[in-house]
Design a protein around this motif. Structure first.
Motif, PDB file in Angstrom:
ATOM      1  N   GLY A 203       0.800  -1.212   0.000  1.00 34.49           N
ATOM      2  CA  GLY A 203       0.000   0.000   0.000  1.00 34.49           C
ATOM      3  C   GLY A 203       0.833   1.263   0.000  1.00 34.49           C
ATOM      4  O   GLY A 203       2.055   1.242   0.192  1.00 34.49           O
ATOM      5  N   PHE A 204       0.169   2.392  -0.208  1.00 34.59           N
ATOM      6  CA  PHE A 204       0.815   3.702  -0.214  1.00 34.59           C
ATOM      7  C   PHE A 204      -0.263   4.771  -0.080  1.00 34.59           C
ATOM      8  O   PHE A 204      -1.452   4.484  -0.187  1.00 34.59           O
ATOM      9  N   SER A 205       0.160   5.998   0.137  1.00 39.82           N
ATOM     10  CA  SER A 205      -0.785   7.106   0.253  1.00 39.82           C
ATOM     11  C   SER A 205      -0.976   7.787  -1.098  1.00 39.82           C
ATOM     12  O   SER A 205      -0.013   8.000  -1.836  1.00 39.82           O
ATOM     13  N   LEU A 206      -2.216   8.125  -1.384  1.00 45.27           N
ATOM     14  CA  LEU A 206      -2.531   8.908  -2.566  1.00 45.27           C
ATOM     15  C   LEU A 206      -2.091  10.357  -2.337  1.00 45.27           C
ATOM     16  O   LEU A 206      -1.960  10.790  -1.193  1.00 45.27           O
ATOM     17  N   PRO A 207      -1.882  11.129  -3.403  1.00 45.38           N
ATOM     18  CA  PRO A 207      -1.534  12.529  -3.236  1.00 45.38           C
ATOM     19  C   PRO A 207      -2.695  13.332  -2.632  1.00 45.38           C
ATOM     20  O   PRO A 207      -3.854  12.890  -2.694  1.00 45.38           O
ATOM     21  N   PRO A 208      -2.408  14.489  -2.038  1.00 52.23           N
ATOM     22  CA  PRO A 208      -3.436  15.298  -1.355  1.00 52.23           C
ATOM     23  C   PRO A 208      -4.641  15.669  -2.213  1.00 52.23           C
ATOM     24  O   PRO A 208      -5.733  15.858  -1.682  1.00 52.23           O
ATOM     25  N   GLU A 209      -4.503  15.739  -3.512  1.00 54.32           N
ATOM     26  CA  GLU A 209      -5.657  16.108  -4.355  1.00 54.32           C
ATOM     27  C   GLU A 209      -6.771  15.054  -4.325  1.00 54.32           C
ATOM     28  O   GLU A 209      -7.873  15.304  -4.808  1.00 54.32           O
ATOM     29  N   PHE A 210      -6.505  13.891  -3.752  1.00 57.72           N
ATOM     30  CA  PHE A 210      -7.535  12.862  -3.617  1.00 57.72           C
ATOM     31  C   PHE A 210      -8.321  12.961  -2.309  1.00 57.72           C
ATOM     32  O   PHE A 210      -9.137  12.116  -2.016  1.00 57.72           O
ATOM     33  N   SER A 211      -8.055  13.992  -1.544  1.00 65.31           N
ATOM     34  CA  SER A 211      -8.771  14.186  -0.264  1.00 65.31           C
ATOM     35  C   SER A 211     -10.235  14.428  -0.486  1.00 65.31           C
ATOM     36  O   SER A 211     -10.678  14.979  -1.422  1.00 65.31           O
TER      37      SER A 211
END
Length: 74
Positions: A66-74
């Motif tokens: 897994g990993f974190s999506l970029p902030p624009e996916f908030s």
């Protein structure tokens, strides 16, 4: 459909709701995976953090991928 899974980014000690990724998230994951198969098998945490919506995605049972999506996916 959602399911409860441990999220490494959310508060520890409880399971958090996860849902299948949507089409926009899946396209981003395909880019991260460099076109490798499997983006459709990712799930996204629906938990809330102090920063807002959690951005963690992972294959259903493989947290280490897994990993974190970029902030624009908030």
């Amino acid at each position: 459909m959602s399911d409860r899974i441990h999220c490494p980014r959310c508060p520890k000690g409880k399971l958090h709701p996860f849902r299948r990724v949507n089409a926009k998230e899946e396209k981003h994951i395909e880019k991260v995976l460099n076109g490798a198969k499997g983006a459709h098998g990712f799930w996204r945490c629906e938990g809330k953090t102090t920063l807002g919506q959690c951005l963690w995605v992972q294959p259903y049972t493989v947290q280490s991928d897994g990993f974190s999506l970029p902030p624009e996916f908030s």
